[in-house]
Design an enzyme around this catalytic site. Structure first.
Site, PDB file in Angstrom:
ATOM      1  CE  LYS A 262      -2.991   2.770   3.073  1.00 16.40           C
ATOM      2  NZ  LYS A 262      -3.839   2.812   4.288  1.00 16.40           N
ATOM      3  CG  ASP A 267      -5.332   8.171   4.590  1.00 20.88           C
ATOM      4  OD1 ASP A 267      -6.291   8.747   4.031  1.00 20.88           O
ATOM      5  OD2 ASP A 267      -5.463   7.191   5.353  1.00 20.88           O
ATOM      6  CE  LYS A 274      -6.147   9.075   8.043  1.00 17.27           C
ATOM      7  NZ  LYS A 274      -6.803   8.008   8.812  1.00 17.27           N
ATOM      8  CG  ASP A 285      -1.639   5.513   4.913  1.00 18.28           C
ATOM      9  OD1 ASP A 285      -1.440   4.469   5.554  1.00 18.28           O
ATOM     10  OD2 ASP A 285      -2.749   5.839   4.451  1.00 18.28           O
ATOM     11  CG  ASP A 344      -9.577   7.768   6.883  1.00 20.13           C
ATOM     12  OD1 ASP A 344      -8.534   7.696   6.205  1.00 20.13           O
ATOM     13  OD2 ASP A 344      -9.593   7.993   8.106  1.00 20.13           O
ATOM     14  CD  GLU A 346      -6.507   5.357   2.662  1.00 19.41           C
ATOM     15  OE1 GLU A 346      -7.455   5.436   3.464  1.00 19.41           O
ATOM     16  OE2 GLU A 346      -5.339   5.191   3.023  1.00 19.41           O
ATOM     17  NE  ARG A 348     -10.493  -0.994   4.441  1.00 21.30           N
ATOM     18  CZ  ARG A 348     -11.006  -1.090   5.664  1.00 21.30           C
ATOM     19  NH1 ARG A 348     -12.170  -1.705   5.847  1.00 21.30           N
ATOM     20  NH2 ARG A 348     -10.381  -0.584   6.703  1.00 21.30           N
TER      21      ARG A 348
END
Ligand code: BES
Ligand code: MN
Ligand code: ZN
Length: 497
Positions: A262, A267, A274, A285, A344, A346, A348
């Site tokens: 990933k 993010d 967030k 991230d 959020d 995201e 996956r």
């Protein structure tokens, strides 16, 4: 500012200049070579005065007496010899580097009374020194206070029984260290200078060490139908990328193992934004993608006899007028549709398309994905284990074992139908969040819907990739977690197979 230490290997002998580090177990006895260094017995005499008992990683130092060519003699504690494991030697290197604060000329006398210090162990000391010495200081235009004076870099000689073999082992390990430091650099780098294009370029640069690297553009991804990944990136002014790295060091008939990462360069959470506090950490991230790039660096650098592909999805999760909304339904490359309940969640979405692409294109022997996927895994396991989710007991055991050897520890988490149901959606094939509980598990269940029959493991490294407490071998925010683990996994399960 922080010059890298140089490490050389030499035969056991009494050093003629600089400082000496001697290994001392909890019985406080010195090996023959160590005794020769402490010829006047000053160091040994200091133990009772200072109360030094040789604890693992502890040290006790004396200024060398008049007449000695040395500056300082330091005892580095190794604790109970029977308790030493493979990781101990890396830690010892880190402790040695700390004792010398990264400067000067040092000889480590790698000998223990009655116990051989083998070449692999001597090499690990060297690798530990390098890992400990890593700093992310490229943006510091001034020295920190404690480093007012320009200082020469640490020059280390490791004196041991088999220096030639140790040097050979160290050359391989130094490539792994390079991989770890590359991953740390990528994680530490802020998002303004490391967008998807820059990240892909960093991976592409590895062609210089023999990897083949392809970068997919958004046009190509659209053609492939990667609607889940592209939806995440659509609120960013910087286009998404997928990077495919290949290392073919094994027999042509062996199917590759695949590592998937990933790579969310930042993010914000998107429209499900967030809160401000701590959001700066979301520059990390992309820790999963960084680990994959670092592992490919390590594997290619030491010319591993294995076939490995590394694929990363690199996107930025931002908000603008075109950003994805909660409730949007996207179509993944697999054909399955996803209701985006929370923008959020995201990571996956990115991995769903990369996992599918990987299986379609490579039919890998197995897949391991790494992702800073959920805050929930930090609630479950804290920062000392990554979560391991796996559809195959043998793969799970191999990964746990590699985790124990490298001290990049994994803890297996449950999966199953009950959890899978949590992500059923009224409006699409699935939704991208489960309920309030078991968030790391429902995230893994989501990923599994994009895995066919391939043995697959998912490592949730949200707690271990960044902001982990400093350790003997790492003082940096970005840890490089996963590089040594994946490299070891390749060594143990592919090479010689
Ligand atoms: N990147 C985060 C997870 C994360 C949190 C990594 C803290 C490192 C430190 C991920 O994209 C995320 O936001 N996950 C959400 C999922 C939720 C919306 C279902 C989370 O964990 O809160
Ligand atoms: Mn998120
Ligand atoms: Zn994320």
């Amino acid at each position: 500012m922080n010059a890298k230490p140089t490490i050389t290997f030499a035969k056991l002998s009494v050093p003629r200049k600089g400082s000496a580090i001697l290994l001392v177990a909890d019985d406080l006895s010195l090996s023959p070579a160590a005794t020769a260094c402490d010829s006047g017995g000053h160091l040994v005499r200091s133990f009772s005065i200072s109360g030094f008992k040789g604890p693992f990683g502890g040290s006790s130092e004396v200024l060398a007496p008049g007449g000695s060519p040395l500056d300082r003699i330091t005892a580095l504690g190794i604790g109970k010899i029977a308790a030493l494991n493979e990781f101990s030697w890396l830690r010892l290197g880190g402790a040695a580097a700390a004792a010398f604060r990264g400067r000067g000329e040092v000889t480590i006398v790698a000998e223990l009374p009655g116990v051989p210090v083998g070449p692999a162990q001597a090499a690990a000391i060297g690798a530990g020194i390098l890992l400990r010495s890593y700093r992310f200081d490229k943006y510091k235009t001034k020295r920190d206070d404690e480093e007012q004076e320009p200082t020469p870099a640490l020059r280390v000689t490791i004196a041991c029984a088999e220096p030639t073999a140790a040097k050979r082992a160290f050359t391989a390990l130094a490539n792994v260290v390079e991989g770890v430091c590359l991953a740390r650099d990528l994680v530490n780098e802020p998002a303004n200078t490391l967008g998807p294009i820059e990240f892909a370029a960093a991976a592409k640069a590895l062609e210089s060490i023999g990897l083949s690297v392809e970068v997919l553009t958004e046009r190509e991804m659209k053609k492939l139908g990667m609607g889940a990944l592209l939806g995440v990136g659509q609120g960013s002014s910087r286009p998404s990328r997928v990077v495919v790295m290949k290392w073919n060091g094994g027999k042509p008939r062996n199917k590759p193992v695949a590592f998937i990462g990933k790579g969310v360069v930042f993010d914000t959470g998107g429209n499900s934004m967030k809160t401000a506090s701590g959001m700066e950490d979301m520059k990390g991230d992309m820790g999963g993608a960084a680990a994959v790039v670092g592992a490919m660096r390590a594997i290619a650098g030491r010319k591993a006899k294995a076939n490995v592909v590394g694929i990363i999805g690199v996107v930025e999760n931002m908000v603008d007028g075109n950003a994805q909304r909660p409730g949007d339904i996207v179509k993944s490359m697999s054909g399955q549709t996803i209701e985006v309940m929370n923008t959020d969640a995201e990571g996956r979405l990115v991995l769903a398309d990369v996992l599918w692409y990987c299986q379609q294109r490579f039919q890998p022997k197995l897949m391991i994905d790494l992702a800073t996927l959920t805050g929930a895994i930090m609630v479950s396991l804290g920062q000392f284990h990554a979560g391991l989710f796996c559809n195959d007991d043998e793969l799970s055991q191999q990964l746990v074992a590699a985790g124990l050897s490298t001290h990049e520890r994994l803890w297996r988490m449950p999966m199953g139908e009950d959890y899978d149901k949590l992500i059923n959606s009224k409006n699409a094939d699935m939704k991208n969040v489960g309920g309030r509980y078991g968030g790391a598990v429902s995230a893994a269940q989501f990923l599994q819907r994009f895995v066919k029959d391939t043995p697959w493991a998912h490592l949730d490294i949200a707690g271990t990739a960044m902001a982990a407490p400093p350790s003997e071998i790492n003082q940096s925010w970005g840890t490089g977690f996963g590089v040594r683990l994946l490299d070891r996994f390749v060594q143990d399960t592919c090479e010689g197979a």
